[in-house]
Write a protein that holds these residues in place. Sequence first.
Motif, PDB file in Angstrom:
ATOM      1  N   GLU A 195      -3.488   0.931  -4.335  1.00  0.00           N
ATOM      2  CA  GLU A 195      -4.785   0.285  -4.537  1.00  0.00           C
ATOM      3  C   GLU A 195      -5.530   0.911  -5.707  1.00  0.00           C
ATOM      4  O   GLU A 195      -6.212   0.218  -6.468  1.00  0.00           O
ATOM      5  CB  GLU A 195      -5.629   0.374  -3.259  1.00  0.00           C
ATOM      6  CG  GLU A 195      -5.104  -0.449  -2.095  1.00  0.00           C
ATOM      7  CD  GLU A 195      -4.016   0.273  -1.301  1.00  0.00           C
ATOM      8  OE1 GLU A 195      -3.625   1.402  -1.714  1.00  0.00           O
ATOM      9  OE2 GLU A 195      -3.558  -0.285  -0.294  1.00  0.00           O
ATOM     10  N   ASP A 225      -3.107 -12.439  -8.508  1.00  0.00           N
ATOM     11  CA  ASP A 225      -3.942 -12.192  -7.338  1.00  0.00           C
ATOM     12  C   ASP A 225      -3.795 -10.734  -6.904  1.00  0.00           C
ATOM     13  O   ASP A 225      -2.687 -10.238  -6.710  1.00  0.00           O
ATOM     14  CB  ASP A 225      -3.517 -13.121  -6.199  1.00  0.00           C
ATOM     15  CG  ASP A 225      -4.319 -12.869  -4.937  1.00  0.00           C
ATOM     16  OD1 ASP A 225      -3.792 -12.188  -4.038  1.00  0.00           O
ATOM     17  OD2 ASP A 225      -5.472 -13.330  -4.878  1.00  0.00           O
ATOM     18  N   ARG A 226      -4.929 -10.044  -6.763  1.00  0.00           N
ATOM     19  CA  ARG A 226      -4.903  -8.606  -6.499  1.00  0.00           C
ATOM     20  C   ARG A 226      -4.238  -8.278  -5.166  1.00  0.00           C
ATOM     21  O   ARG A 226      -3.457  -7.330  -5.078  1.00  0.00           O
ATOM     22  CB  ARG A 226      -6.335  -8.061  -6.527  1.00  0.00           C
ATOM     23  CG  ARG A 226      -6.421  -6.574  -6.288  1.00  0.00           C
ATOM     24  CD  ARG A 226      -7.819  -6.055  -6.539  1.00  0.00           C
ATOM     25  NE  ARG A 226      -7.918  -4.659  -6.170  1.00  0.00           N
ATOM     26  CZ  ARG A 226      -8.980  -3.904  -6.406  1.00  0.00           C
ATOM     27  NH1 ARG A 226     -10.018  -4.414  -7.025  1.00  0.00           N
ATOM     28  NH2 ARG A 226      -9.008  -2.640  -6.035  1.00  0.00           N
ATOM     29  N   VAL A 227      -4.538  -9.053  -4.129  1.00  0.00           N
ATOM     30  CA  VAL A 227      -3.949  -8.793  -2.811  1.00  0.00           C
ATOM     31  C   VAL A 227      -2.437  -8.955  -2.871  1.00  0.00           C
ATOM     32  O   VAL A 227      -1.682  -8.130  -2.332  1.00  0.00           O
ATOM     33  CB  VAL A 227      -4.560  -9.728  -1.751  1.00  0.00           C
ATOM     34  CG1 VAL A 227      -3.835  -9.572  -0.415  1.00  0.00           C
ATOM     35  CG2 VAL A 227      -6.047  -9.438  -1.584  1.00  0.00           C
ATOM     36  N   LYS A 228      -1.967 -10.004  -3.551  1.00  0.00           N
ATOM     37  CA  LYS A 228      -0.526 -10.224  -3.676  1.00  0.00           C
ATOM     38  C   LYS A 228       0.130  -9.101  -4.473  1.00  0.00           C
ATOM     39  O   LYS A 228       1.225  -8.635  -4.132  1.00  0.00           O
ATOM     40  CB  LYS A 228      -0.247 -11.566  -4.353  1.00  0.00           C
ATOM     41  CG  LYS A 228       1.250 -11.899  -4.449  1.00  0.00           C
ATOM     42  CD  LYS A 228       1.479 -13.233  -5.112  1.00  0.00           C
ATOM     43  CE  LYS A 228       2.956 -13.608  -5.093  1.00  0.00           C
ATOM     44  NZ  LYS A 228       3.823 -12.578  -5.705  1.00  0.00           N
ATOM     45  N   ILE A 230      -0.854  -5.964  -4.742  1.00  0.00           N
ATOM     46  CA  ILE A 230      -0.787  -4.773  -3.889  1.00  0.00           C
ATOM     47  C   ILE A 230       0.343  -4.910  -2.871  1.00  0.00           C
ATOM     48  O   ILE A 230       1.111  -3.964  -2.638  1.00  0.00           O
ATOM     49  CB  ILE A 230      -2.142  -4.527  -3.198  1.00  0.00           C
ATOM     50  CG1 ILE A 230      -3.185  -4.086  -4.232  1.00  0.00           C
ATOM     51  CG2 ILE A 230      -2.012  -3.483  -2.088  1.00  0.00           C
ATOM     52  CD1 ILE A 230      -4.601  -4.013  -3.698  1.00  0.00           C
ATOM     53  N   ASP A 231       0.475  -6.095  -2.272  1.00  0.00           N
ATOM     54  CA  ASP A 231       1.558  -6.327  -1.303  1.00  0.00           C
ATOM     55  C   ASP A 231       2.924  -6.171  -1.966  1.00  0.00           C
ATOM     56  O   ASP A 231       3.842  -5.552  -1.401  1.00  0.00           O
ATOM     57  CB  ASP A 231       1.436  -7.726  -0.692  1.00  0.00           C
ATOM     58  CG  ASP A 231       0.323  -7.817   0.340  1.00  0.00           C
ATOM     59  OD1 ASP A 231      -0.160  -6.755   0.781  1.00  0.00           O
ATOM     60  OD2 ASP A 231      -0.060  -8.948   0.704  1.00  0.00           O
ATOM     61  N   ASP A 232       3.074  -6.732  -3.170  1.00  0.00           N
ATOM     62  CA  ASP A 232       4.358  -6.639  -3.879  1.00  0.00           C
ATOM     63  C   ASP A 232       4.699  -5.185  -4.205  1.00  0.00           C
ATOM     64  O   ASP A 232       5.854  -4.757  -4.063  1.00  0.00           O
ATOM     65  CB  ASP A 232       4.311  -7.456  -5.170  1.00  0.00           C
ATOM     66  CG  ASP A 232       4.299  -8.960  -4.920  1.00  0.00           C
ATOM     67  OD1 ASP A 232       4.590  -9.374  -3.779  1.00  0.00           O
ATOM     68  OD2 ASP A 232       3.988  -9.713  -5.864  1.00  0.00           O
ATOM     69  N   ASN A 234       3.586  -2.485  -2.622  1.00  0.00           N
ATOM     70  CA  ASN A 234       3.905  -1.804  -1.361  1.00  0.00           C
ATOM     71  C   ASN A 234       5.338  -2.094  -0.931  1.00  0.00           C
ATOM     72  O   ASN A 234       6.046  -1.204  -0.439  1.00  0.00           O
ATOM     73  CB  ASN A 234       2.927  -2.233  -0.264  1.00  0.00           C
ATOM     74  CG  ASN A 234       1.672  -1.378  -0.234  1.00  0.00           C
ATOM     75  OD1 ASN A 234       1.743  -0.152  -0.266  1.00  0.00           O
ATOM     76  ND2 ASN A 234       0.515  -2.008  -0.182  1.00  0.00           N
ATOM     77  N   THR A 235       5.770  -3.336  -1.125  1.00  0.00           N
ATOM     78  CA  THR A 235       7.150  -3.702  -0.783  1.00  0.00           C
ATOM     79  C   THR A 235       8.138  -2.912  -1.633  1.00  0.00           C
ATOM     80  O   THR A 235       9.152  -2.412  -1.128  1.00  0.00           O
ATOM     81  CB  THR A 235       7.365  -5.216  -0.992  1.00  0.00           C
ATOM     82  OG1 THR A 235       6.491  -5.932  -0.118  1.00  0.00           O
ATOM     83  CG2 THR A 235       8.805  -5.601  -0.681  1.00  0.00           C
TER      84      THR A 235
END
Length: 241
Positions: A195, A225-228, A230-232, A234-235
């Motif tokens: 983040e 997209d910021r949320v996407k 961050i998710d990518d 993290n993956t």
Amino acid sequence: MALKLAVEEVGKDFLIPVIDRVSFGVEAGEFVCLLGPNGCGKTTLLRIVGGLEPATRGRVTLDGEPIVAGQPHQHKVGVVFQEDRLLPWLTLEQNVALVLKPLGLGAAERAAIARRYLKISGLVGFEDYHPARVSGGMRQRTAIARALAIEPDVLLMDEPFGALDAQNRRIMQNEVRRIWRETGRTILFVTHAIEEAVAVGTTLVMLSARPARIRELIRNDGRTDRVKLIDDLNTMIMEEV
């Protein structure tokens, strides 16, 4: 545009390889974040870039000139560590001014430069305070002012907010972005916090687990997209653990 900083096929061995053929470039004025799994070699790579540690293979150039550990370099490199490393018996202003002594500047000029960068770092009114009298966030702002005072060609930051609580960490993320915009400095910033990297960096360099290689290089221009994002990221980290 010519690269400000170039990392070319850099490798590092500590009995076994810990960094393997890492290459990337940084343009002038970029804010680049290095991130990856814990222990993957981010700090080691930063130390190689700063000339604090030799590479086993490859090279690093700053404005086209090789950076070689232990050898003088015509360009200036500022470093901010996780610990503020301030001298407790000196005031904040004196701590910043101290790094200017080797440049041969007079006392009045050193003090003026120190005050200018303390102001940029949001510390007006605290110049005469000693480190023990201010918060951890303010000490780290002083460390940033100290690194900027030499007007470095590149600023290296090694998890500079890792010791701060969540609230102060968020404040300092906003502050370092503001300082970057105001000064236009080229920054290479190490963090393990995804983040944080997304919040501050214009370019994200994701390293793999040891031996560290470039897993992904992402332009963080606000279009994704910021949320996407961050998710990518993290993956990617989970896949490397």
